[in-house]
Design a protein around this motif. Structure first.
Motif, PDB file in Angstrom:
ATOM      1  N   GLN A 372       0.856  -1.185   0.000  1.00  0.00           N
ATOM      2  CA  GLN A 372       0.000   0.000   0.000  1.00  0.00           C
ATOM      3  C   GLN A 372       0.893   1.237   0.000  1.00  0.00           C
ATOM      4  O   GLN A 372       1.405   1.659   1.041  1.00  0.00           O
ATOM      5  CB  GLN A 372      -0.931  -0.024   1.224  1.00  0.00           C
ATOM      6  N   MET A 373       1.076   1.814  -1.174  1.00  0.00           N
ATOM      7  CA  MET A 373       1.966   2.987  -1.277  1.00  0.00           C
ATOM      8  C   MET A 373       1.446   4.149  -0.437  1.00  0.00           C
ATOM      9  O   MET A 373       2.226   4.939   0.097  1.00  0.00           O
ATOM     10  CB  MET A 373       2.113   3.421  -2.744  1.00  0.00           C
ATOM     11  N   GLY A 374       0.113   4.264  -0.337  1.00  0.00           N
ATOM     12  CA  GLY A 374      -0.470   5.343   0.466  1.00  0.00           C
ATOM     13  C   GLY A 374      -0.010   5.271   1.912  1.00  0.00           C
ATOM     14  O   GLY A 374       0.315   6.287   2.537  1.00  0.00           O
ATOM     15  N   GLU A 375       0.064   4.048   2.441  1.00  0.00           N
ATOM     16  CA  GLU A 375       0.512   3.886   3.834  1.00  0.00           C
ATOM     17  C   GLU A 375       1.999   4.197   3.979  1.00  0.00           C
ATOM     18  O   GLU A 375       2.442   4.766   4.971  1.00  0.00           O
ATOM     19  CB  GLU A 375       0.220   2.458   4.323  1.00  0.00           C
ATOM     20  N   ILE A 376       2.759   3.819   2.956  1.00  0.00           N
ATOM     21  CA  ILE A 376       4.196   4.122   2.984  1.00  0.00           C
ATOM     22  C   ILE A 376       4.415   5.634   2.978  1.00  0.00           C
ATOM     23  O   ILE A 376       5.241   6.162   3.734  1.00  0.00           O
ATOM     24  CB  ILE A 376       4.920   3.426   1.800  1.00  0.00           C
ATOM     25  N   MET A 377       3.619   6.340   2.156  1.00  0.00           N
ATOM     26  CA  MET A 377       3.754   7.802   2.116  1.00  0.00           C
ATOM     27  C   MET A 377       3.341   8.425   3.444  1.00  0.00           C
ATOM     28  O   MET A 377       3.948   9.394   3.899  1.00  0.00           O
ATOM     29  CB  MET A 377       2.926   8.391   0.964  1.00  0.00           C
ATOM     30  N   GLN A 378       2.312   7.849   4.047  1.00  0.00           N
ATOM     31  CA  GLN A 378       1.854   8.342   5.352  1.00  0.00           C
ATOM     32  C   GLN A 378       2.967   8.169   6.388  1.00  0.00           C
ATOM     33  O   GLN A 378       3.231   9.056   7.195  1.00  0.00           O
ATOM     34  CB  GLN A 378       0.627   7.541   5.756  1.00  0.00           C
ATOM     35  N   TRP A 379       3.653   7.042   6.320  1.00  0.00           N
ATOM     36  CA  TRP A 379       4.773   6.794   7.228  1.00  0.00           C
ATOM     37  C   TRP A 379       5.878   7.830   6.998  1.00  0.00           C
ATOM     38  O   TRP A 379       6.463   8.375   7.936  1.00  0.00           O
ATOM     39  CB  TRP A 379       5.317   5.371   7.023  1.00  0.00           C
ATOM     40  N   MET A 380       6.145   8.109   5.729  1.00  0.00           N
ATOM     41  CA  MET A 380       7.194   9.093   5.412  1.00  0.00           C
ATOM     42  C   MET A 380       6.810  10.478   5.935  1.00  0.00           C
ATOM     43  O   MET A 380       7.652  11.192   6.477  1.00  0.00           O
ATOM     44  CB  MET A 380       7.408   9.157   3.902  1.00  0.00           C
ATOM     45  N   ARG A 381       5.535  10.839   5.739  1.00  0.00           N
ATOM     46  CA  ARG A 381       5.059  12.149   6.223  1.00  0.00           C
ATOM     47  C   ARG A 381       5.281  12.280   7.722  1.00  0.00           C
ATOM     48  O   ARG A 381       5.664  13.326   8.215  1.00  0.00           O
ATOM     49  CB  ARG A 381       3.549  12.282   5.965  1.00  0.00           C
ATOM     50  N   ALA A 382       5.067  11.181   8.427  1.00  0.00           N
ATOM     51  CA  ALA A 382       5.135  11.236   9.886  1.00  0.00           C
ATOM     52  C   ALA A 382       6.557  11.083  10.419  1.00  0.00           C
ATOM     53  O   ALA A 382       6.865  11.567  11.503  1.00  0.00           O
ATOM     54  CB  ALA A 382       4.239  10.147  10.473  1.00  0.00           C
ATOM     55  N   ASN A 383       7.432  10.418   9.665  1.00  0.00           N
ATOM     56  CA  ASN A 383       8.721  10.042  10.234  1.00  0.00           C
ATOM     57  C   ASN A 383       9.967  10.706   9.648  1.00  0.00           C
ATOM     58  O   ASN A 383      11.020  10.688  10.284  1.00  0.00           O
ATOM     59  CB  ASN A 383       8.900   8.521  10.143  1.00  0.00           C
ATOM     60  N   LEU A 384       9.869  11.251   8.448  1.00  0.00           N
ATOM     61  CA  LEU A 384      11.086  11.835   7.859  1.00  0.00           C
ATOM     62  C   LEU A 384      11.344  13.214   8.446  1.00  0.00           C
ATOM     63  O   LEU A 384      10.404  13.945   8.753  1.00  0.00           O
ATOM     64  CB  LEU A 384      10.937  11.946   6.340  1.00  0.00           C
ATOM     65  N   PRO A 385      12.627  13.597   8.592  1.00  0.00           N
ATOM     66  CA  PRO A 385      12.924  14.966   9.019  1.00  0.00           C
ATOM     67  C   PRO A 385      12.319  15.976   8.035  1.00  0.00           C
ATOM     68  O   PRO A 385      12.245  15.699   6.829  1.00  0.00           O
ATOM     69  CB  PRO A 385      14.457  15.030   8.975  1.00  0.00           C
ATOM     70  N   GLU A 386      11.888  17.130   8.558  1.00  0.00           N
ATOM     71  CA  GLU A 386      11.202  18.130   7.722  1.00  0.00           C
ATOM     72  C   GLU A 386      12.028  18.607   6.535  1.00  0.00           C
ATOM     73  O   GLU A 386      11.481  19.004   5.526  1.00  0.00           O
ATOM     74  CB  GLU A 386      10.855  19.362   8.566  1.00  0.00           C
ATOM     75  N   ASP A 387      13.356  18.589   6.693  1.00  0.00           N
ATOM     76  CA  ASP A 387      14.174  19.130   5.603  1.00  0.00           C
ATOM     77  C   ASP A 387      14.664  18.034   4.628  1.00  0.00           C
ATOM     78  O   ASP A 387      15.547  18.267   3.811  1.00  0.00           O
ATOM     79  CB  ASP A 387      15.360  19.926   6.164  1.00  0.00           C
ATOM     80  N   THR A 388      14.069  16.850   4.712  1.00  0.00           N
ATOM     81  CA  THR A 388      14.400  15.766   3.780  1.00  0.00           C
ATOM     82  C   THR A 388      14.204  16.236   2.340  1.00  0.00           C
ATOM     83  O   THR A 388      13.221  16.911   2.032  1.00  0.00           O
ATOM     84  CB  THR A 388      13.469  14.557   4.036  1.00  0.00           C
ATOM     85  N   ILE A 389      15.135  15.886   1.473  1.00  0.00           N
ATOM     86  CA  ILE A 389      14.999  16.241   0.050  1.00  0.00           C
ATOM     87  C   ILE A 389      14.466  15.028  -0.707  1.00  0.00           C
ATOM     88  O   ILE A 389      15.007  13.927  -0.611  1.00  0.00           O
ATOM     89  CB  ILE A 389      16.357  16.677  -0.542  1.00  0.00           C
ATOM     90  N   MET A 390      13.380  15.246  -1.448  1.00  0.00           N
ATOM     91  CA  MET A 390      12.770  14.191  -2.272  1.00  0.00           C
ATOM     92  C   MET A 390      13.020  14.525  -3.726  1.00  0.00           C
ATOM     93  O   MET A 390      12.647  15.607  -4.178  1.00  0.00           O
ATOM     94  CB  MET A 390      11.252  14.210  -2.101  1.00  0.00           C
TER      95      MET A 390
END
Ligand SMILES: Cc1ncc(C[n+]2csc(CCOP(=O)(O)OP(=O)(O)O)c2C)c(N)n1
Ligand SMILES: [Mg+2]
Length: 565
Positions: A372-390
């Motif tokens: 479920q890519m949506g859940e993976i993105m939700q995890w990233m939203r919650a866990n990655l540092p704010e200044d992460t570069i995508m």
């Protein structure tokens, strides 16, 4: 060396050139070497304390890296490539820099002056080749004019609408000697709006009931983004961002309305159509930002349009502006911040509605398969540092970071607005080299990744600890999607047989992971970061999950039904 150090001793063309780069603040250059510019490489050897030379595996990778460096720093990204084949490989980065208005200078070795027009080995006339693709192309024929023409190249790359400049360097010119003074560092010109224009802007806003702000384009910096944020938040204006410019506004703020681009929500597009005032700052409102030029009426928009751009030639180019303003982002944003607050009562519910739509659109529905890519993105939203570069290239997989990730600070997104596949991998490497303290994630599709996958070797060589994420669906998904819509059931030229991506990464020396279930992602990501080296995570997603909201077979069935009907 200081800019004031005007050397007068005898230097080679290569030395004069590299001195000019140092004076103009160059600290890194990306290259694939060629015998055509050995004298410049030799001068770079002397300058290695000041200019780090990153050797790449393909010129397309080198120019994408230079372009990403330009996007990230606002300084011209520098690439060196050889003539003919090197230049043709490099061209993709020039096109990208052009459409993204990114400052960049590409130096190309050129055949010796006494061989010109013989179609000598690898000879190309770069003025003709890059005519439409670069902002300016110059060939330096006289060694004594290097300081003058390189200074012009820097000024042209950064001022007005920024863009790529190509500089051709004849081999004999680089080895010739000259006694010539250096030129001081280039100057960036900031352009402000006039007092009357600011008054008219205020008046137009006061008359508005359904205003929308659109941010995009290049030339921004942290302060400019903070200034615009202060103005838009103070006046509770709904803010949208143009295609792949989502990091120009904090997506978590209560007046954010979402992105315009390939993942734009239909409701947002409708709201922009219904707006009565558009304040467009920096964006060109291009094809991808305007739902294929259908969002804003051409040539005269239905709503009032305030168009702010650093290139005067962009004003009135497609859309007739009520109020055109030729200004640079930093100068204009500072002026906006200084404006008196306007009553926003008239549009308070409008802003709330647009923000609600943005938040509704962040919710994901289940997709076919075990990931479920949506859940993976939700995890990233919650866990990655704010200044992460995508970073991203092009493909349907980009819908995930576009629609379901939240960009909160400036320069956390690096994408190519010319929709160039293969951008994400080299862009992420350049980003990590530029800012080693930040988490950098390269999002790629299986198609996209293979366009510049060889740069994994560069990531290893310079210890650029990027986490590469390959969303593998075994096809060129975007094109397959268009096929199913237009020629249902007729798969042609879009299926892919892929390598084992994690094993491939391991062969390069990276940490490699495979994710086949949603729950495997977070631990794989954490192991990747902890591995102490660049890492790659292959996510195997179901072919049916062609977009976040539609399956491949539903698409085919709809098209078949439409054909019958
Ligand atoms: C350099 C380049 N070549 C071709 C295209 C056309 N194109 C756009 S998306 C796409 C498929 C991308 O495939 P993949 O990376 O696997 O992503 P997916 O759509 O499957 O998620 C292609 C071929 C392009 N945009 N850029
Ligand atoms: Mg794919």
């Amino acid at each position: 060396m200081s800019a004031m150090n005007h050397k007068n001793n005898h230097r080679t063309g290569g030395e004069i050139l590299i001195d000019a780069l140092r004076i103009n603040g160059v600290d890194r250059a990306f290259c694939v070497p060629g015998e055509s510019y050995l004298a410049a490489l030799d001068a770079l050897h002397d300058a290695k304390e000041e200019i780090e030379l990153i050797v790449c595996r393909q010129e397309g990778g080198a120019t994408y890296m230079a372009e990403a460096y330009g996007k990230l720093t606002g300084k011209p990204g520098i690439a060196f490539v050889t003539r003919g084949p090197g230049a043709t490989n490099a061209s993709v980065g020039v096109h990208t820099a052009f459409q993204d208005s990114t400052p960049m200078i590409l130096f190309i070795g050129q055949v010796a002056s006494d061989q010109v027009e013989r179609e000598a080995f690898q000879e190309v006339d770069y003025r003709r080749m890059f005519g439409q693709m670069a902002k300016w192309v110059v060939q330096i024929d006289d060694v004594a004019r290097i300081p003058e023409l390189v200074s012009q190249a820097f000024h042209r790359a950064v001022n007005g609408r920024p863009g790529p400049v190509v500089v051709a360097l004849p081999e004999d010119m680089l080895t010739a000697h000259a006694s010539v003074s250096d030129v001081p560092a280039h100057k960036k010109v900031e352009i402000s709006a006039g007092a009357e224009q600011l008054q008219e802007l205020t008046d137009l806003l006061k008359q508005a009931e359904r205003p929308v702000v659109m941010l995009g384009g290049s030339g921004w910096n942290k302060q400019a983004v903070a200034d615009v944020e202060s103005f838009c938040a103070a006046n509770n204006l709904p803010v949208t961002t143009s295609f792949r410019c989502q990091d120009l506004y904090n997506n978590a703020l209560a007046n954010y309305a979402g992105e315009l681009g390939t993942s734009a929500s239909p409701k947002l597009l409708q709201s922009v159509k219904n707006s009565d005032l558009l304040l467009v700052i920096g964006a060109r409102i291009g094809e991808m930002t305007s739902a294929g030029y259908t969002m804003v009426n051409i040539p005269v928009p239905n709503q009032k349009l305030i168009h702010v751009h650093s290139g005067a030639e962009e004003l009135g180019r497609v859309y007739y502006p009520t109020l055109p303003i030729n200004a640079t982002m930093a100068a204009f944003a500072k002026q906006l911040r200084g404006l008196a607050k306007i009553s926003s009562d008239k549009w308070a519910s409008w802003t709330a509605e647009l923000n609600k739509n943005y938040n509704d659109n962040l919710q994901h529905a289940p997709i076919p398969g075990n990931v479920q890519m949506g859940e993976i993105m939700q995890w990233m939203r919650a866990n990655l540092p704010e200044d992460t570069i995508m970073t991203t290239g092009a493909g349907n997989y980009t819908a995930w970071p576009h629609r379901f990730y939240q960009y909160k600070t400036f320069r956390t997104q690096l994408g190519a607005t010319n929709g160039s596949m293969g951008y994400g991998v080299p862009a992420a490497i350049a980003a990590k080299l530029t800012d080693r303290d930040r988490t950098v994630i390269a999002f790629a599709g299986d198609g996209c990744f293979m366009m510049n996958g060889q740069e994994l070797a560069t990531a290893m060589q310079y210890d650029a600890r990027v986490v590469f994420i390959v969303v593998n669906n075994g096809m060129y998904g975007t094109i397959r999607m268009h096929q199913e819509r237009t020629y249902p059931g007729r798969v042609s030229g879009t299926a892919l047989a892929n390598p084992d991506f994690a094993a491939l990464a391991q062969a390069y020396g990276l940490h490699g992971e495979v994710v086949e279930n949603t729950g495997e992602f977070a631990p794989a990501f954490e192991r990747s970061v902890a591995s102490g080296k660049p890492a790659l995570i292959e996510i195997r997603i179901d072919q049916e999950a062609i977009t976040p909201k539609m399956t491949l077979s539903a698409m085919r069935e709809q098209a078949l039904a439409a054909q019958k009907g």
